[in-house]
Scaffold this active site. Structure first.
Site, mmCIF file in Angstrom:
data_model
loop_
_atom_site.group_PDB
_atom_site.id
_atom_site.type_symbol
_atom_site.label_atom_id
_atom_site.label_comp_id
_atom_site.label_asym_id
_atom_site.label_seq_id
_atom_site.Cartn_x
_atom_site.Cartn_y
_atom_site.Cartn_z
ATOM 1 N N GLY A 103 0.818 -1.306 -0.031
ATOM 2 C CA GLY A 103 0.079 -0.088 -0.021
ATOM 3 C C GLY A 103 1.016 1.189 -0.125
ATOM 4 N N ALA A 110 4.399 -5.587 -8.578
ATOM 5 C CA ALA A 110 5.374 -5.966 -9.803
ATOM 6 C C ALA A 110 6.638 -6.561 -8.992
ATOM 7 C CB ALA A 110 5.617 -4.806 -10.459
ATOM 8 N N ASP A 152 5.814 -1.011 -14.561
ATOM 9 C CA ASP A 152 6.127 -1.387 -13.329
ATOM 10 C C ASP A 152 7.007 -2.941 -13.258
ATOM 11 O OD1 ASP A 152 4.292 0.520 -12.290
ATOM 12 O OD2 ASP A 152 3.161 -0.733 -11.109
HETATM 13 C C1 MEV Z 1 0.018 2.745 -11.565
HETATM 14 O O1 MEV Z 1 1.131 2.659 -10.899
HETATM 15 C C2 MEV Z 1 0.254 3.797 -12.944
HETATM 16 C C3 MEV Z 1 -0.898 3.836 -13.974
HETATM 17 O O2 MEV Z 1 -0.116 4.771 -14.864
HETATM 18 C C4 MEV Z 1 -1.362 2.731 -14.290
HETATM 19 C C5 MEV Z 1 -0.392 1.922 -15.166
HETATM 20 O O3 MEV Z 1 0.426 2.487 -15.668
HETATM 21 O O4 MEV Z 1 -0.666 0.720 -15.515
HETATM 22 C C6 MEV Z 1 -1.929 4.721 -13.374
#
Ligand code: MEV
Length: 321
Positions: A103, A110, A152
């Site tokens: 969180g 990831a 990620d």
């Molecule tokens: C989430 O960490 C980042 C967003 O741009 C979603 C994504 O890139 O999958 C909000």
């Protein structure tokens, strides 16, 4: 045989949400990691343990199901999806150790996905490289979340500070970017899938307003790339502050996030913005020389984490016992 793998968490510096529309983004691996250990089970059940978060479950790997033994499920769907794709369903013991707070917005899912896949590939002696691992981890994230950009999982695999271009090519920055950041996170979690959907709805209702903002966010990320290459921290900070404003336009900031951002700036951060999906979650502030002051200012109401970027990506090995 024991297989071990670890992968770093990440933070997005520029480009969250706009990256979903093909704009560039900049994210970096941080010095917080997820560690996975896999060994043959001592019973005929597959057990997953995450002692740092007090979670334990028996996994029914052919069915992507689990029996909860202890704690609250969170990361479990990423583990089950990875096992479903790679594992032969023989009983194993899986342990997750992590110093990435769940969180905290640092992309713990990831890091865990990349680490479990790498450990499984080692355990089963399956050949892989960083490109195939990042791809497979992205597939797992997509299967679990429904929507995910490859950012990620790329960062958790390769490590370092990464620029994802408009045509989805990644470039690693070859600069020393060992500057201190403070991350602030609220106990209220944002839901990435929902936030991405909310932004899309806002864009669909107001295309002539939101589309130019998304394009401007892409241009801002490209300016940030130049500023990072020049190590121009004043410029990087200014661009972080502008980016926070754009994220407000998209509707992903909350009172808690903006309060942390303004507290951080008042305490001397040269840049502060929401990072990740928003709607709860976390902010990142750049605060050379002012780490303690900024940490204290945020810590009054919320949690903080002092981080640095790291070049170290995924790492994995097998040990014969
Ligand atoms: C989430 O960490 C980042 C967003 O741009 C979603 C994504 O890139 O999958 C909000």
């Amino acid at each position: 045989m024991i297989a071990k793998a670890s992968a770093p968490a990440k933070t997005i510096l520029f480009g969250e949400h706009s990256v979903v529309y093909g704009e560039p983004a900049i994210a970096g691996a941080v010095n917080k990691r997820a560690y996975i250990t896999i060994k043959p089970s001592e019973s005929d059940a597959t057990i997953f343990r995450a002692p740092d978060i007090g979670f334990e479950a028996e996994l029914l790997t052919p069915y992507r199901k689990y029996i909860l033994l202890k704690g609250k499920p969170g990361i479990i769907r990423y583990i089950l999806e990875s096992l479903y794709r790679v594992h032969d369903h023989t009983p194993i013991d899986i342990t997750l150790n992590s110093n990435v707070p769940i969180g905290s917005g640092l992309g713990s899912s990831a890091a865990v996905t990349v680490a479990i896949l790498a450990a499984l590939y080692r355990y089963h002696n399956i050949r892989f490289n960083k490109q195939s691992l990042a791809h497979d981890a992205h597939m797992v994230e997509q299967a679990v979340q429904g929507v995910a950009s490859p950012l990620d999982t790329l960062v958790s695999t390769y490590g370092g500070l990464v620029y994802l271009s408009r045509n989805k090519k990644i470039e690693r920055f070859n600069v020393n970017f060992n500057v201190p950041f403070v991350v602030g996170y609220t106990t209220k979690h944002g839901n990435t899938g929902k936030m991405v959907k909310d932004v899309r709805n806002r864009r669909d209702r107001n295309p002539k307003i939101i589309n130019p903002v998304i394009a401007a966010m892409g241009n801002l990320t490209n300016y940030a790339k130049q500023a990072i290459l020049k190590r121009d921290f004043a410029k990087i900070g200014e661009l972080m502050n502008i980016n926070h404003g754009f994220l407000d336009v998209l509707g992903v900031n909350t009172l808690e996030l903006s309060r942390m951002v303004y507290n951080a700036r008042e305490a001397g951060a040269i840049g502060a913005k929401t990072t990740g999906a928003g709607g709860g979650g976390s902010i990142i502030s750049l605060c050379p020389g002012r780490v303690e002051e900024v940490a204290q200012a945020i810590d009054r109401d919320d949690n903080i984490l002092k981080i640095r970027f790291t070049r170290k990506g995924v790492s994995s090995r097998v040990y014969s016992d």
